[in-house]
Design a protein around this motif. Structure first.
Motif, PDB file in Angstrom:
ATOM      1  N   SER A 172       7.241 -26.557  57.645  1.00 17.16           N
ATOM      2  CA  SER A 172       7.578 -25.561  56.620  1.00 17.16           C
ATOM      3  C   SER A 172       6.387 -25.265  55.707  1.00 17.16           C
ATOM      4  O   SER A 172       6.448 -24.341  54.901  1.00 17.16           O
ATOM      5  CB  SER A 172       8.781 -26.024  55.794  1.00 17.16           C
ATOM      6  OG  SER A 172       8.452 -27.184  55.047  1.00 17.16           O
ATOM      7  N   GLU A 220      14.419 -26.137  62.945  1.00 19.92           N
ATOM      8  CA  GLU A 220      14.754 -27.397  62.283  1.00 19.92           C
ATOM      9  C   GLU A 220      14.847 -28.576  63.247  1.00 19.92           C
ATOM     10  O   GLU A 220      14.902 -29.728  62.822  1.00 19.92           O
ATOM     11  CB  GLU A 220      16.039 -27.273  61.452  1.00 19.92           C
ATOM     12  CG  GLU A 220      17.254 -26.836  62.204  1.00 19.92           C
ATOM     13  CD  GLU A 220      17.494 -25.328  62.190  1.00 19.92           C
ATOM     14  OE1 GLU A 220      18.662 -24.924  62.268  1.00 19.92           O
ATOM     15  OE2 GLU A 220      16.515 -24.560  62.103  1.00 19.92           O
ATOM     16  N   ASP A 239      10.122 -31.884  57.843  1.00 17.86           N
ATOM     17  CA  ASP A 239       9.871 -30.462  57.587  1.00 17.86           C
ATOM     18  C   ASP A 239       8.384 -30.138  57.458  1.00 17.86           C
ATOM     19  O   ASP A 239       7.996 -29.198  56.787  1.00 17.86           O
ATOM     20  CB  ASP A 239      10.623 -29.997  56.349  1.00 17.86           C
ATOM     21  CG  ASP A 239      10.176 -30.716  55.089  1.00 17.86           C
ATOM     22  OD1 ASP A 239       9.439 -31.725  55.194  1.00 17.86           O
ATOM     23  OD2 ASP A 239      10.557 -30.276  53.995  1.00 17.86           O
ATOM     24  N   THR A 260      17.317 -22.188  59.567  1.00 15.32           N
ATOM     25  CA  THR A 260      16.005 -21.943  58.972  1.00 15.32           C
ATOM     26  C   THR A 260      15.415 -20.604  59.412  1.00 15.32           C
ATOM     27  O   THR A 260      14.255 -20.331  59.128  1.00 15.32           O
ATOM     28  CB  THR A 260      15.014 -23.069  59.334  1.00 15.32           C
ATOM     29  OG1 THR A 260      14.898 -23.134  60.756  1.00 15.32           O
ATOM     30  CG2 THR A 260      15.463 -24.406  58.772  1.00 15.32           C
TER      31      THR A 260
END
Length: 148
Positions: free
Chosen positions: A34, A89, A31, A11
């Motif tokens: 993100s 991640e 996630d 990532t």
């Protein structure tokens, strides 16, 4: 404490956080970080440091006492003394956390409880990091942190 270690990220993100400081995100989606608003909110609260590295791949961490002219400075809180340094991640979420060395891309180091100022300098795939005991916990970033 380890002075140097390597990790791989898919990532292009380095995460640094105390396992207890981000525990409230464990049941969130894997996630959650993100989403730029969530990432920025947790960084400004001093719960975690996310640094965009520009590229996926292998990186070597070199923990050192002091860094001249760092690319990034960020404050984090360390309520338990267990600090994860590694791939974004592997951030706590999705009912998982980076507590099993067999399945994490990074390392856990142990520091005295308190607040820390993290300085980071990136040269290619070498990341020099210093963690100095500090007074501040919060940050006032307007944007997420990305290096080229």
């Amino acid at each position: 404490m380890l002075n140097a270690f390597s990790f791989m990220t898919d990532t292009a993100t380095l995460a640094i956080f105390d396992l207890q400081a981000i525990q409230h995100r464990k049941s969130d989606t894997a996630d959650w970080w993100s989403l730029p608003d969530d990432e920025l909110d947790e960084m400004n609260k001093g719960n975690i440091a996310f640094i965009g590295l520009g590229n996926d791949g292998f990186y070597t961490i070199n923990l050192c006492d002091k860094i001249e002219d760092p690319d990034v400075k960020i404050n984090i809180s360390c309520p338990s003394g267990e600090i994860f340094i590694g791939a974004g991640e592997d951030t706590t979420g999705g009912d998982l956390e980076p507590d099993d060395p067999q399945y994490r891309a990074g390392e856990i180091i142990f520091l005295p409880v308190g607040n820390y100022e993290i300085s980071l300098k990136k040269v290619n795939n070498l990341l020099s990091i210093s963690m100095i005991f500090g007074k501040a916990k919060i940050n006032k970033f307007e944007n997420v942190l990305r290096l080229d």
